[in-house]
Design a protein around this motif. Sequence first.
Motif, mmCIF file in Angstrom:
data_model
loop_
_atom_site.group_PDB
_atom_site.id
_atom_site.type_symbol
_atom_site.label_atom_id
_atom_site.label_comp_id
_atom_site.label_asym_id
_atom_site.label_seq_id
_atom_site.Cartn_x
_atom_site.Cartn_y
_atom_site.Cartn_z
ATOM 1 N N ASP B 63 -55.685 41.741 -28.723
ATOM 2 C CA ASP B 63 -55.250 42.189 -27.391
ATOM 3 C C ASP B 63 -56.238 43.188 -26.796
ATOM 4 O OD1 ASP B 63 -52.537 40.903 -27.386
ATOM 5 O OD2 ASP B 63 -52.408 42.104 -29.231
ATOM 6 N N LEU B 64 -56.902 43.900 -27.701
ATOM 7 C CA LEU B 64 -57.823 44.955 -27.242
ATOM 8 C C LEU B 64 -59.067 44.958 -28.115
ATOM 9 C CD1 LEU B 64 -58.387 47.606 -25.561
ATOM 10 C CD2 LEU B 64 -57.295 48.851 -27.450
ATOM 11 N N ALA B 65 -60.220 45.035 -27.470
ATOM 12 C CA ALA B 65 -61.471 45.262 -28.195
ATOM 13 C C ALA B 65 -61.984 46.657 -27.845
ATOM 14 C CB ALA B 65 -62.511 44.211 -27.820
ATOM 15 N N ILE B 86 -59.330 39.395 -23.178
ATOM 16 C CA ILE B 86 -59.104 40.523 -24.091
ATOM 17 C C ILE B 86 -59.349 41.836 -23.339
ATOM 18 C CG2 ILE B 86 -59.888 41.639 -26.228
ATOM 19 C CD1 ILE B 86 -61.011 38.777 -27.011
ATOM 20 N N ASN B 87 -58.387 42.744 -23.396
ATOM 21 C CA ASN B 87 -58.565 44.058 -22.782
ATOM 22 C C ASN B 87 -59.690 44.820 -23.485
ATOM 23 O OD1 ASN B 87 -56.280 43.656 -21.037
ATOM 24 N ND2 ASN B 87 -54.980 44.069 -22.822
ATOM 25 N N VAL B 88 -60.332 45.716 -22.768
ATOM 26 C CA VAL B 88 -61.531 46.372 -23.303
ATOM 27 C C VAL B 88 -61.468 47.890 -23.105
ATOM 28 C CG1 VAL B 88 -64.034 46.644 -22.993
ATOM 29 C CG2 VAL B 88 -63.021 44.354 -22.929
ATOM 30 N N SER B 111 -60.915 38.298 -14.442
ATOM 31 C CA SER B 111 -60.074 38.051 -15.628
ATOM 32 C C SER B 111 -58.731 38.753 -15.543
ATOM 33 C CB SER B 111 -60.800 38.562 -16.872
ATOM 34 O OG SER B 111 -60.888 39.987 -16.826
ATOM 35 N N GLY B 112 -58.693 39.860 -14.790
ATOM 36 C CA GLY B 112 -57.465 40.660 -14.739
ATOM 37 C C GLY B 112 -57.190 41.457 -16.000
ATOM 38 N N ILE B 113 -58.190 41.581 -16.890
ATOM 39 C CA ILE B 113 -57.969 42.391 -18.106
ATOM 40 C C ILE B 113 -57.814 43.855 -17.730
ATOM 41 C CG2 ILE B 113 -59.241 40.828 -19.623
ATOM 42 C CD1 ILE B 113 -61.563 42.974 -19.552
#
Lengths: 311, 311
Positions: B63-65, B86-88, B111-113
């Motif tokens: 979910d998160l990098a 993937i959220n960053v 992407s809308g992340i």
Amino acid sequence: MKVVFIGLCGHSMQAYEVLKLRTDATLCGVAPGSEHENMTESFDPAIPYFASWNEMLDKTHPDLAVSSPVFGLTGEIVIACAKRGINVFCEKPVAGTLEDLERVKAAVRSSGIRFCAMHYLRVSPAFWQGAAMVKSGAIGEVRLLNAQKSYRFGTRPDWYRDRDLFTGIIPWVGIHAIDWIYAFAGKKFLSVNASTAGIPERTALCRFDLEDGVAASISLDYFRPEIAPSHDDDRIRCVGTDGILEVRDGKIHLMNGDGVQTIDPDPAPELLSCFLDRNDLLSPDDIFYLTRVALLARESADTQSTVSIEN
Amino acid sequence: MKVVFIGLCGHSMQAYEVLKLRTDATLCGVAPGSEHENMTESFDPAIPYFASWNEMLDKTHPDLAVSSPVFGLTGEIVIACAKRGINVFCEKPVAGTLEDLERVKAAVRSSGIRFCAMHYLRVSPAFWQGAAMVKSGAIGEVRLLNAQKSYRFGTRPDWYRDRDLFTGIIPWVGIHAIDWIYAFAGKKFLSVNASTAGIPERTALCRFDLEDGVAASISLDYFRPEIAPSHDDDRIRCVGTDGILEVRDGKIHLMNGDGVQTIDPDPAPELLSCFLDRNDLLSPDDIFYLTRVALLARESADTQSTVSIEN
């Protein structure tokens, strides 16, 4: 040695205090530099007063004129003194324009007079000693310098709004910071990018490139609060390959291989006394150079462009 | 929430310490950002190790990098994460070139992340509280700012000499000072004039014009002596119409009509925790803007010219 005083702006009282104590000096006249100056309350009333400095120079034939008129008038007075062969100790900037600077330079050089300007902050003790420490290698090779002048504005005369009379925050205030950078770095200036703001000018920020990849900034402001513990907040920070030396709050803060120290500076020499004793702390060439750098920095701000400085 | 770590440069350990304590986070992979990074000693060996971050992203579906590779590689990783949704939470600068910045911006936006970068010094307590005080009017209207980052150089990897990998002293170090100026002044940048020196770059000096006649400088150096009492010497001095506020030595020094005070700051919010709790302290737009200003400042130094900053 017959001495006259022209004008009452800037550091003239500091020079007066020195000359009052010199047994080799006779104070033989005071005169305003312009209608903006009231000389009558600051000097011993026994010293003859002249309404016109020109007339005073002609009548008293002095050996030395101490000149500190409204700032933009200095150049004209220096030239008038040089033409009469009178030695000069005058305020900085020694000229308010690059054209006037060339005229002042020519007049001083062709006359052979002795000449010094009131770069008093060169001998502010922590700056004087700090520059000597940097020169002697305390921080290795200088790479980066940040200098600061911050003053209270308080109440200033209306002529601070007049560029011709005030000269601007960079030539009037910033020239001291330029002088420190020159003294600490021991390098020539190659270019300047600057801005000023306010009427009268209240802030300025200059970025200089110096020889050998050294960079320097000066930050100037007239926004020091009235409540501040001192009139000014003079600083320089000098980053070298082997350490960092700062002057702040009148002390020297040094970090290098030997450790971290705060040093209370020793007393420094007095600029005018040294000049009178033929031990010049700044040469006329130094003074002309600092003036030119300051005027080119002002030109950079005025034209919103980077200005080259030829050496 | 499944979390992976890519790279071990910069502030990744700070993020790791936060995530270890989050009960809502499962740490499901670590991978180097490049061959320059050795990840094996810093993370709990129970967390799966991947030689390739690309493979790790494909296999773990996080979910998160948390991304902190060799600095110049950040943009590529952000784009790869964005493409996978993937959220960053990544290191600054989020891109090493203006072209990459546009690609990162487009990838994040389309992407809308959720996206945040490690502008950790925004929340350094004295800076966080100092900026809030300035915003609330403690020194009136801001006119002039001087920011400083001074670091020990110590031993740095060879890739600091490589512009593509290091990005440069302005994007890597100076971006924090740019961030402070942005936070304290609350103004947009209009132009920059800068220089850098050294290979690897060891100093930089930038002069910015901001909106409304505000001027700002940042002074950067990697010459803080080893003997210094701290790794860094972070400062800002902010001059306003009604006072002066400085951050120095982790304290706030304020002079205004109320007097002269030195203030020990309160604890500040934690950047990553706020991001995880959907209370973003910097927006993606802020981050893209700061990156662009830093890259344009580097361009100014590279081209030895003043660079305009469009807003």
